[in-house]
Design an enzyme around this catalytic site. Structure first.
Site, short mmCIF file in Angstrom:
data_model
loop_
_atom_site.label_atom_id
_atom_site.label_comp_id
_atom_site.label_asym_id
_atom_site.label_seq_id
_atom_site.Cartn_x
_atom_site.Cartn_y
_atom_site.Cartn_z
N LYS A 65 -46.62 -12.01 -15.09
CA LYS A 65 -46.82 -13.10 -15.86
C LYS A 65 -45.23 -13.56 -16.26
CE LYS A 65 -50.00 -13.92 -16.99
NZ LYS A 65 -50.86 -14.99 -16.07
N THR A 66 -44.58 -13.39 -15.37
CA THR A 66 -43.14 -14.16 -15.26
C THR A 66 -42.82 -15.33 -14.40
OG1 THR A 66 -42.53 -12.69 -13.59
CG2 THR A 66 -42.03 -11.83 -15.91
N GLY A 67 -43.88 -15.77 -13.75
CA GLY A 67 -43.84 -16.75 -12.91
C GLY A 67 -43.95 -16.32 -11.54
N THR A 68 -44.54 -15.45 -11.27
CA THR A 68 -44.51 -14.83 -9.99
C THR A 68 -45.36 -15.78 -8.91
OG1 THR A 68 -46.63 -13.22 -10.50
CG2 THR A 68 -43.99 -12.48 -10.45
N THR A 69 -46.57 -16.18 -9.34
CA THR A 69 -47.56 -17.23 -8.72
C THR A 69 -46.48 -18.34 -8.43
OG1 THR A 69 -49.10 -16.14 -10.06
CG2 THR A 69 -49.76 -17.91 -8.35
N GLY A 123 -49.88 -21.24 -16.81
CA GLY A 123 -49.33 -22.10 -17.66
C GLY A 123 -50.56 -22.53 -18.61
P1 A3P Z 1 -48.75 -18.39 -18.96
O1 A3P Z 1 -49.66 -19.13 -18.36
O2 A3P Z 1 -48.61 -17.74 -20.15
O3 A3P Z 1 -48.01 -19.73 -19.64
P2 A3P Z 1 -47.57 -15.34 -13.24
O4 A3P Z 1 -47.80 -16.15 -12.02
O5 A3P Z 1 -46.42 -14.11 -12.88
O6 A3P Z 1 -48.92 -14.55 -13.63
O7 A3P Z 1 -47.05 -15.90 -14.46
C1 A3P Z 1 -47.89 -16.97 -15.27
C2 A3P Z 1 -46.76 -17.55 -15.77
O8 A3P Z 1 -45.87 -18.47 -14.90
C3 A3P Z 1 -47.30 -18.74 -16.81
O9 A3P Z 1 -47.63 -18.07 -17.93
C4 A3P Z 1 -46.17 -19.63 -16.87
O10 A3P Z 1 -45.63 -19.73 -18.07
C5 A3P Z 1 -45.17 -19.48 -15.62
N1 A3P Z 1 -44.74 -20.42 -14.90
C6 A3P Z 1 -43.59 -20.67 -14.59
N2 A3P Z 1 -43.59 -21.66 -13.65
C7 A3P Z 1 -44.93 -22.18 -13.73
C8 A3P Z 1 -45.24 -23.35 -12.76
N3 A3P Z 1 -44.64 -24.01 -12.21
N4 A3P Z 1 -46.43 -23.41 -12.99
C9 A3P Z 1 -47.40 -23.00 -13.70
N5 A3P Z 1 -46.94 -21.54 -14.53
C10 A3P Z 1 -45.67 -21.40 -14.32
#
Ligand code: A3P
Length: 897
Positions: free
Chosen positions: A614-618, A850
């Site tokens: 949940k830090t933006g890994t995807t 997001g």
């Molecule tokens: P939220 O959905 O709570 O906002 P992960 O991929 O590690 O699970 O992290 C998901 C989080 O990546 C999302 O949390 C979002 O805030 C963040 N994020 C950062 N950059 C993003 C992007 N370009 N598109 C979508 N989410 C992004």
């Protein structure tokens, strides 16, 4: 974004280029060598001209070496002492080893002994401040060892008082070694009613029969003759605190052995009557074989039994393989008879003993007429021995696929059936360890399908050397046990051929490496060859002699178990070894030689994105995948873009499985393969495992305000319809107490634990130092420092990914620069940066990334800021130490009262 250092582009590229070139060269070499050298070792018999060597008239008789001390009453059995007492309850299981430098010889030998006994130790140079000695009202160290006792005697007051107080308060004892010195004058040991005399040559060593220290050691014998070691220090004292542990005679100056020479004390026990601390002091180090035995008992005695090792020693002797041998050096009828007779004699000393005979049926009856009769005799005697099946032609498994291996095993299986050989212990050995480690899954599957194998052994795990670090593991339900050789090699079939001659072999038996194998390893599996049982029958000589020697000098209980039970016993003794630790086969030439030529280390990632979740890994994963020189792994059907190899059960599937997720790169020098699994960040074992397989990988993680991360994770669980997350509010989850239902407590810990960033980062830093120095050319001392760890500010990744991607490329030293400003842009509808498809079209992450959800309640935010405060303080300190910039969100979180 936190960078700390300038990144050096070209140097690293050169280094990578060199590495990879070296790698492909090695693979090429490996292939050639595996075809030539290994095969020729395997067929050593065939390459040697044994025709000119004749069998000696009489194979040597086993040594009889018990020389009982004539001054002792006869037939008084020695009962091994049990040292355990209540005093051990306040002690930890570690040893504090004080050395002059990390490299001093004696210190290295002591640390080897401790590793061989699987005793944990902390090594500290004297002269520095002492480490923390206590933990939660327990003494951390059960014993303190000084490789040079004089360093203790001359210690500065502060440290000396601290250490002595610790020893008195926790009843911790010391073991110390005196260095040898010039001159033979008698000198006082400062502060003790004890004197030492140096520089003596000793003979006829014996133990104090009446001491309480002896547990494994059996006193009552004399090791006669001059001690083949340099100069000794001995002890003189009249104080009652001292008890001699051993005696020896001083040799005359001209080296002649005199039976009437004066008796002196080379090892002494201080019972603590003088200053309240128990000590055992050695006037000579571990270069003398008997001191190994004495040292094991010293550790047990001084630690009140906390560091006692068991008396049982399990032994298995494999003959690999009983039919593979060139005409002229194989076993004859009388050799087979000798084998059976020796087995009966050994069984009297080793409870349940049987020789364990491996066979490749293809080579049955391939000797001279006389030797073929020997083969027939083996079959006639089949029920006297244990048997294990091989491949039909003794093939090296890593060169073949499963189908071939099964076919070969089936032929051998059929041979066993036709000859009524009972193969009942579900044990097998791979020729040249091939396929066992590094693991060739085809071998494990074939073993399973044809023979239902449950146990095997190898010398190769984790590596051949050092031998005292060999360990076991379990893979695909097959127990892999560590194996020892016995110092006899395929080509050593006559005593005169033994490297160093009979004298050397006897040294090996009488306290040398072979004896020490029995001493240190609770389970010893020896590998021998048929030629060692014909000809001079060196294996029979060696084993009978060493068993007699063990009986003279030790109370060890020698036992044998059928291989399957032995495997179960091993992992009952060492359950912590069950899980394998996969290493990179390309980092060790020996492993590369027995690794399939079809496999390549370039199918492994060069960097890892470790999370946390949940830090933006995807988003990062997706942006990296857009780069023409970066390749991510194939998707997993279960866990999608994440492989989750190092953290969970997937790890047990092995590296063949892991590598299947990566393409074979067309150009492994310029391509950067990576893997992202967001749970790696906070799982205990991951840094150690990742480092074992990918020691040079670079690590990327993303940090975000931990409370924000926790809330996002909770929303993620709700979106995935986790029943607990649906039934309890975020506030209820984070404030759950010990009284809350288990599932709520579990969810709380999974939600909050990844956010204790400093603690997790420290674990990674234990294995991946932030800056790694690599020697780039073997002919120069030049080193290049590269960054290993890259920490991304999650806020910056979200708001300014173009900048972040620019710096990641520099961090990775990628040659082909990719301008992300042309490929990423902010999408107002999504509220995030997305991939540019055309002037009008963007491709954003799915709706799971997001998400829309209500903001966190203030009260939850307050609780979390307080909860994470100490962790955030630790993080800011760590970042300062690493010379990294503290991000805005951390400053903000820390400003909260
Ligand atoms: P939220 O959905 O709570 O906002 P992960 O991929 O590690 O699970 O992290 C998901 C989080 O990546 C999302 O949390 C979002 O805030 C963040 N994020 C950062 N950059 C993003 C992007 N370009 N598109 C979508 N989410 C992004």
């Amino acid at each position: 974004m936190w960078f700390s250092r300038e990144i050096r582009w070209c140097r690293t590229s050169v280094k990578q280029c060199l590495c990879l070139k070296r790698f492909s060269l090695m693979k090429g070499l490996a292939f050639v060598i595996s075809l030539s050298v290994l095969s020729s070792v395997f067929f050593a018999y065939h390459l040697m001209n044994f025709g000119i060597v004749k069998r000696h008239a009489d194979p040597p008789k086993p040594l009889t070496m018990c020389r009982p001390d004539s001054t002792l009453p006869k037939n008084v059995p020695h009962v091994p002492k049990d040292h355990s007492s209540e005093a051990s309850l306040r002690l930890g299981t570690r040893v504090l080893l004080m050395v002059e430098t990390q490299y001093s010889k004696q210190g290295i030998i002591i640390s080897r002994l401790l590793e061989g006994l699987r005793i944990e130790y902390k090594i500290e140079p004297t002269g520095k401040n002492l480490p923390t000695l206590t933990h939660a009202d327990k003494g951390k160290f059960a014993v303190v060892i000084f490789e040079n006792y004089e360093a203790y005697v001359n210690m500065d007051n502060w440290n000396r008082q601290l250490l002595d107080k610790y020893c008195r308060d926790y009843n911790v004892g010391m073991i110390g070694f005196f260095p040898s010195k010039d001159g033979t004058i008698i000198e006082e040991v400062m502060g003790f009613p004890l004197s030492v005399q140096n520089n003596l040559v000793l003979q006829d060593y014996k133990l104090n029969h009446y001491s309480d220290i002896w547990r494994i050691t059996k006193p009552g014998d004399v090791f006669e003759g001059r001690l083949q070691t340099d100069y000794w220090t001995v002890f003189h004292t009249n104080h009652t605190t001292y008890e001699p542990l051993s005696f020896a005679r001083v040799s005359s100056d001209n080296g002649e052995i005199s039976r009437t020479a004066k008796s002196v004390v080379p090892v002494v026990y201080d019972a603590g009557f003088h200053d309240g601390i128990r000590r055992i002091l050695y006037g000579y180090g571990l270069g003398f074989w008997l001191h190994h035995l004495m040292m094991i008992d010293s550790l047990s005695f001084i630690s009140h039994g906390k560091l006692s090792v068991g008396l049982d020693r399990f032994i298995q002797i494999d003959i690999d393989d009983i039919f593979v041998g060139k005409e002229g050096i194989r076993m004859k009828v009388e050799d087979v008879v000798a084998l059976a007779e020796t087995q009966s004699r050994l069984a009297k000393e080793i409870d349940g003993f049987h020789f364990n005979l491996g066979f490749s049926g293809r080579y049955y009856m391939h000797g001279t007429a006389e030797e073929d009769l020997g083969d027939k005799k083996l079959i006639e005697y089949r029920d006297k021995f244990w048997w294990f099946g091989h491949m039909w032609r003794h093939e090296q498994a890593h060169k073949f696929d499963q189908e071939f291996l099964e076919r070969s095993m089936l032929m051998n299986f059929q041979f066993a059936k036709e000859n009524d050989i009972h193969v009942k212990f579900q044990y097998a050995v791979a020729p040249h360890h091939s396929g066992v480690y590094p693991v060739h899954d085809a071998l494990y599957h074939a073993w399973h399908n044809v023979w239902d194998i449950k146990v095997t052994s190898t010398e190769e795990y984790p590596r051949l050397y050092p031998y005292w670090r060999r360990r076991g593991f379990i893979h695909k339900g097959i127990m892999v046990l560590p194996r020892q050789t016995c110092g006899l090699f395929t080509h050593t079939i006559f005593m005169s051929d033994y490297n160093g001659g009979k004298e050397e072999l006897d040294k090996n038996i009488q306290g040398g490496e072979l004896f020490q194998t029995f001493l240190y390893s609770p389970v010893s599996i020896f590998m021998t060859h048929l030629s060692n049982y014909g000809n001079d029958r060196l294996a029979l000589y060696t084993f009978e002699s060493v068993v007699r020697f063990i009986k003279c000098w030790t109370n060890l209980r020698l036992r044998s178990l059928p291989p399957l039970q032995l495997g179960l016993k091993y992992f009952e003794m060492f359950p912590e070894e069950r899980d394998p630790i996969w290493q990179n086969p390309c980092d060790y030439k020996r492993h590369l030689l027995i690794w399939s030529a079809n496999k390549t280390c370039s199918r492994m990632p060069k960097f890892l994105v470790i999370g946390p979740q949940k830090t933006g890994t995807t988003a990062l994963y997706t942006f990296l995948g857009m780069h023409p020189s970066i390749l991510s792994n194939y998707n997993s059907p279960e866990t999608y873009e994440e492989i989750q190899f190092f953290n969970g059960n997937n790890y047990y599937k092995g590296i063949d499985w892991y590598m299947e997720f990566f393409p074979v790169p067309v150009n492994s020098t310029s391509m950067f393969m990576f893997e992202k699994s967001a749970t790696y960040f906070d799982r205990d074992l991951v840094p150690m495992r990742a480092h074992a397989l990918l020691p040079r990988a670079k690590i990327i993680c993303i940090l975000l305000s931990p409370s924000k991360r926790a809330y996002s994770w909770y929303q993620h669980m709700r979106a995935h319809e986790d029943p607990t997350a649906l039934n309890y509010s975020f506030h209820e989850i984070i404030t759950a107490t010990e009284m809350a239902p288990r599932r709520v407590r579990e969810l709380r810990s999974r939600c909050l634990n990844p956010g204790t960033y400093a603690q997790h980062l420290m674990r990674w830093l234990d294995y991946f130092s932030p800056r790694q120095a690599t020697i780039i050319r073997s002919d120069s001392n030049a080193t290049v420092s590269t960054e290993n760890l890259f920490i991304i500010d999650g806020e910056q990744l979200r708001n300014d990914p173009i900048h972040v991607m620019h710096h990641i490329q520099r961090f990775l030293h990628i040659d082909t620069y990719f301008d992300y400003s042309q490929h990423l842009r902010y999408d107002p509808r999504k509220g995030f940066f997305c991939q540019v498809l055309s002037d009008e079209k963007n491709k954003c992450l799915g709706k799971g990334k997001g998400r829309n959800y209500p903001p966190m309640e203030d009260k939850s935010d307050r609780i979390l800021k307080r909860y994470y405060r100490k962790h955030n303080i630790a993080l800011s300190k760590l970042l300062h130490k690493l010379n990294m910039v503290v991000p805005d969100w951390l400053e903000e979180d820390l400003r909260y009262p």
